[in-house]
Write a protein that holds these residues in place. Sequence first.
Motif, PDB file in Angstrom:
ATOM      1  N   SER A   1     -10.456   6.229  -5.401  1.00  0.00           N
ATOM      2  CA  SER A   1     -11.881   5.876  -5.491  1.00  0.00           C
ATOM      3  C   SER A   1     -12.164   4.866  -6.589  1.00  0.00           C
ATOM      4  N   GLY A   2     -11.280   4.766  -7.577  1.00  0.00           N
ATOM      5  CA  GLY A   2     -11.510   3.828  -8.672  1.00  0.00           C
ATOM      6  C   GLY A   2     -10.771   2.514  -8.531  1.00  0.00           C
ATOM      7  N   ILE A   3     -10.197   2.256  -7.375  1.00  0.00           N
ATOM      8  CA  ILE A   3      -9.416   1.028  -7.160  1.00  0.00           C
ATOM      9  C   ILE A   3     -10.187   0.087  -6.247  1.00  0.00           C
ATOM     10  N   ASP A   4     -10.286  -1.182  -6.642  1.00  0.00           N
ATOM     11  CA  ASP A   4     -11.010  -2.158  -5.827  1.00  0.00           C
ATOM     12  C   ASP A   4     -10.144  -2.629  -4.659  1.00  0.00           C
ATOM     13  N   GLU A   5     -10.722  -3.515  -3.802  1.00  0.00           N
ATOM     14  CA  GLU A   5     -10.017  -3.971  -2.609  1.00  0.00           C
ATOM     15  C   GLU A   5      -8.718  -4.693  -2.942  1.00  0.00           C
ATOM     16  N   ALA A   6      -8.744  -5.501  -4.007  1.00  0.00           N
ATOM     17  CA  ALA A   6      -7.532  -6.225  -4.393  1.00  0.00           C
ATOM     18  C   ALA A   6      -6.427  -5.244  -4.796  1.00  0.00           C
ATOM     19  N   GLY A   7      -6.816  -4.198  -5.522  1.00  0.00           N
ATOM     20  CA  GLY A   7      -5.847  -3.196  -5.932  1.00  0.00           C
ATOM     21  C   GLY A   7      -5.295  -2.421  -4.748  1.00  0.00           C
ATOM     22  N   LEU A   8      -6.183  -2.102  -3.800  1.00  0.00           N
ATOM     23  CA  LEU A   8      -5.737  -1.395  -2.601  1.00  0.00           C
ATOM     24  C   LEU A   8      -4.755  -2.239  -1.803  1.00  0.00           C
ATOM     25  N   ALA A   9      -5.060  -3.546  -1.683  1.00  0.00           N
ATOM     26  CA  ALA A   9      -4.159  -4.452  -0.974  1.00  0.00           C
ATOM     27  C   ALA A   9      -2.796  -4.495  -1.655  1.00  0.00           C
ATOM     28  N   GLN A  10      -2.810  -4.430  -2.982  1.00  0.00           N
ATOM     29  CA  GLN A  10      -1.567  -4.445  -3.750  1.00  0.00           C
ATOM     30  C   GLN A  10      -0.751  -3.180  -3.487  1.00  0.00           C
ATOM     31  N   ILE A  11      -1.435  -2.055  -3.428  1.00  0.00           N
ATOM     32  CA  ILE A  11      -0.756  -0.787  -3.168  1.00  0.00           C
ATOM     33  C   ILE A  11      -0.191  -0.758  -1.752  1.00  0.00           C
ATOM     34  N   ILE A  12      -0.984  -1.208  -0.792  1.00  0.00           N
ATOM     35  CA  ILE A  12      -0.501  -1.282   0.589  1.00  0.00           C
ATOM     36  C   ILE A  12       0.716  -2.197   0.665  1.00  0.00           C
ATOM     37  N   GLY A  13       0.648  -3.304  -0.085  1.00  0.00           N
ATOM     38  CA  GLY A  13       1.745  -4.264  -0.062  1.00  0.00           C
ATOM     39  C   GLY A  13       3.070  -3.657  -0.478  1.00  0.00           C
ATOM     40  N   VAL A  14       3.082  -2.958  -1.616  1.00  0.00           N
ATOM     41  CA  VAL A  14       4.360  -2.433  -2.123  1.00  0.00           C
ATOM     42  C   VAL A  14       4.848  -1.217  -1.337  1.00  0.00           C
ATOM     43  N   THR A  15       3.921  -0.446  -0.757  1.00  0.00           N
ATOM     44  CA  THR A  15       4.335   0.768  -0.053  1.00  0.00           C
ATOM     45  C   THR A  15       4.667   0.530   1.417  1.00  0.00           C
ATOM     46  N   HIS A  16       4.265  -0.633   1.944  1.00  0.00           N
ATOM     47  CA  HIS A  16       4.443  -0.897   3.369  1.00  0.00           C
ATOM     48  C   HIS A  16       5.385  -2.060   3.656  1.00  0.00           C
ATOM     49  N   SER A  17       6.017  -2.630   2.644  1.00  0.00           N
ATOM     50  CA  SER A  17       6.816  -3.844   2.853  1.00  0.00           C
ATOM     51  C   SER A  17       8.267  -3.647   2.424  1.00  0.00           C
ATOM     52  N   GLY A  18       9.060  -4.739   2.621  1.00  0.00           N
ATOM     53  CA  GLY A  18      10.453  -4.724   2.190  1.00  0.00           C
ATOM     54  C   GLY A  18      11.392  -4.014   3.137  1.00  0.00           C
ATOM     55  N   MET A  19      11.004  -3.920   4.399  1.00  0.00           N
ATOM     56  CA  MET A  19      11.828  -3.209   5.387  1.00  0.00           C
ATOM     57  C   MET A  19      11.551  -3.777   6.770  1.00  0.00           C
ATOM     58  N   THR A  20      12.345  -3.381   7.741  1.00  0.00           N
ATOM     59  CA  THR A  20      12.104  -3.796   9.115  1.00  0.00           C
ATOM     60  C   THR A  20      11.048  -2.889   9.736  1.00  0.00           C
ATOM     61  N   PRO A  21      10.386  -3.317  10.807  1.00  0.00           N
ATOM     62  CA  PRO A  21       9.423  -2.437  11.486  1.00  0.00           C
ATOM     63  C   PRO A  21      10.008  -1.091  11.917  1.00  0.00           C
ATOM     64  N   PRO A  22      11.228  -1.027  12.484  1.00  0.00           N
ATOM     65  CA  PRO A  22      11.776   0.292  12.832  1.00  0.00           C
ATOM     66  C   PRO A  22      11.995   1.181  11.611  1.00  0.00           C
ATOM     67  N   GLU A  23      12.398   0.580  10.490  1.00  0.00           N
ATOM     68  CA  GLU A  23      12.588   1.366   9.266  1.00  0.00           C
ATOM     69  C   GLU A  23      11.257   1.925   8.782  1.00  0.00           C
ATOM     70  N   PHE A  24      10.218   1.112   8.862  1.00  0.00           N
ATOM     71  CA  PHE A  24       8.895   1.579   8.455  1.00  0.00           C
ATOM     72  C   PHE A  24       8.421   2.711   9.361  1.00  0.00           C
ATOM     73  N   SER A  25       8.636   2.555  10.657  1.00  0.00           N
ATOM     74  CA  SER A  25       8.235   3.592  11.606  1.00  0.00           C
ATOM     75  C   SER A  25       8.936   4.909  11.311  1.00  0.00           C
ATOM     76  N   ALA A  26      10.208   4.835  10.926  1.00  0.00           N
ATOM     77  CA  ALA A  26      10.963   6.052  10.592  1.00  0.00           C
ATOM     78  C   ALA A  26      10.392   6.727   9.347  1.00  0.00           C
ATOM     79  N   ILE A  27       9.942   5.925   8.382  1.00  0.00           N
ATOM     80  CA  ILE A  27       9.332   6.471   7.162  1.00  0.00           C
ATOM     81  C   ILE A  27       8.028   7.189   7.503  1.00  0.00           C
ATOM     82  N   VAL A  28       7.223   6.573   8.376  1.00  0.00           N
ATOM     83  CA  VAL A  28       5.962   7.190   8.798  1.00  0.00           C
ATOM     84  C   VAL A  28       6.232   8.488   9.549  1.00  0.00           C
ATOM     85  N   ASP A  29       7.211   8.469  10.446  1.00  0.00           N
ATOM     86  CA  ASP A  29       7.567   9.682  11.204  1.00  0.00           C
ATOM     87  C   ASP A  29       7.939  10.826  10.271  1.00  0.00           C
ATOM     88  N   LYS A  30       8.758  10.518   9.277  1.00  0.00           N
ATOM     89  CA  LYS A  30       9.199  11.541   8.328  1.00  0.00           C
ATOM     90  C   LYS A  30       8.022  12.093   7.548  1.00  0.00           C
TER      91      LYS A  30
END
Length: 353
Positions: free
Chosen positions: A139-168
């Motif tokens: 609640s205390g993070i602005d849009e730029a900060g949220l985009a930054q968090i999404i960036g580091v937690t959702h990147s650096g992998m292939t789409p199938p690898e990301f899907s496996a992380i979500v499944d787990k």
Amino acid sequence: MMLPLQSNTPSSLKRIPRSIRWVYSVVCAAILAATLSALPMAAKAQSPDPLPSWNDGQSKRDIIAFVEAVTTVGSPDFVPVDQRVATFDNDGTLWVEQPVYTQGFFAVDRLKEMAAQNPPWASTKPYKTIVSSGLKGLSGIDEAGLAQIIGVTHSGMTPPEFSAIVDKWLASARHPRFDRPFTELTYKPMLEVLAYFRANGFKTYIVTGGGVDFVRAFAEKAYGIPPEQVIGSRIKLTFQMQDSQPELFRQDKIDFIDDGPGKPIGIEQGIGRRPIAAFGNSDGDLQMLQWTVEAGKRRLGVVVHHTDAEREYAYDRNSKVGHLDVALDAAKLDSWTVVDMKADWKTIFPWEK
């Protein structure tokens, strides 16, 4: 055509004059024909309710009347099968979105897990807010900060690898209020709508402000909607050769936001056909509803209004998550169907009795 009397005609009838026996045959044939012609009507009258989790109110009648009108050959509102496209928002329309979007839970859990390998995050904004406060820190993070968090937690992998992380994550994560997996918090009445539309020749699409790859990881199992029929916000992808194999890699930059005015754009780019029905629940769905309903001819726009604090949540104009204000007013002005969850839904979740 006269039906001849068969050899097994009762002996009592054989004693009746032939002219009368002929009349008897014609009458029997007429009764048989009338009985057979009435069968489809009787079958239709006894057909099962397509939306059994809905109370018999105006919302249910609107949905059924629309489907019958656009699928009945000869109706002035008839729409060919290849043009029957219905779009559905996800968060708050097909499953729970409170107290934060499900993808928010995922991002927080993943950031905290990754923080163990990134000690500097404990003192670096915006990461330290999540590391120290968890979900409350969002609640205390602005849009730029949220985009930054999404960036580091959702990147650096292939789409199938990301899907496996979500499944787990989905296999173990549980909603804080209902103490159930998030995939059990789909709305039973909306699952019935999806099935009803598909049974009548519609293609059903998810059009969400959430990440497209996040939703694709569970959409087919949860809703029966395949990955190619999910449109959502995207991060950038790059093509690389790795160990002589072609791969796509997720980058830490936002490519497209599929929310608000972005939804009609996403629909055009992803489907290439204007929907004839759209379901949403917030101001983020306003433009999708306008794009669908205000195209002339018979169209259906539906707003799911969260009014049941006891069984789910009650919120609209003052809520930060699922904010429903302008779209609620537009629904009244433009005669869209507004679903009152408390009044219109007998049950909300599939596991309810």
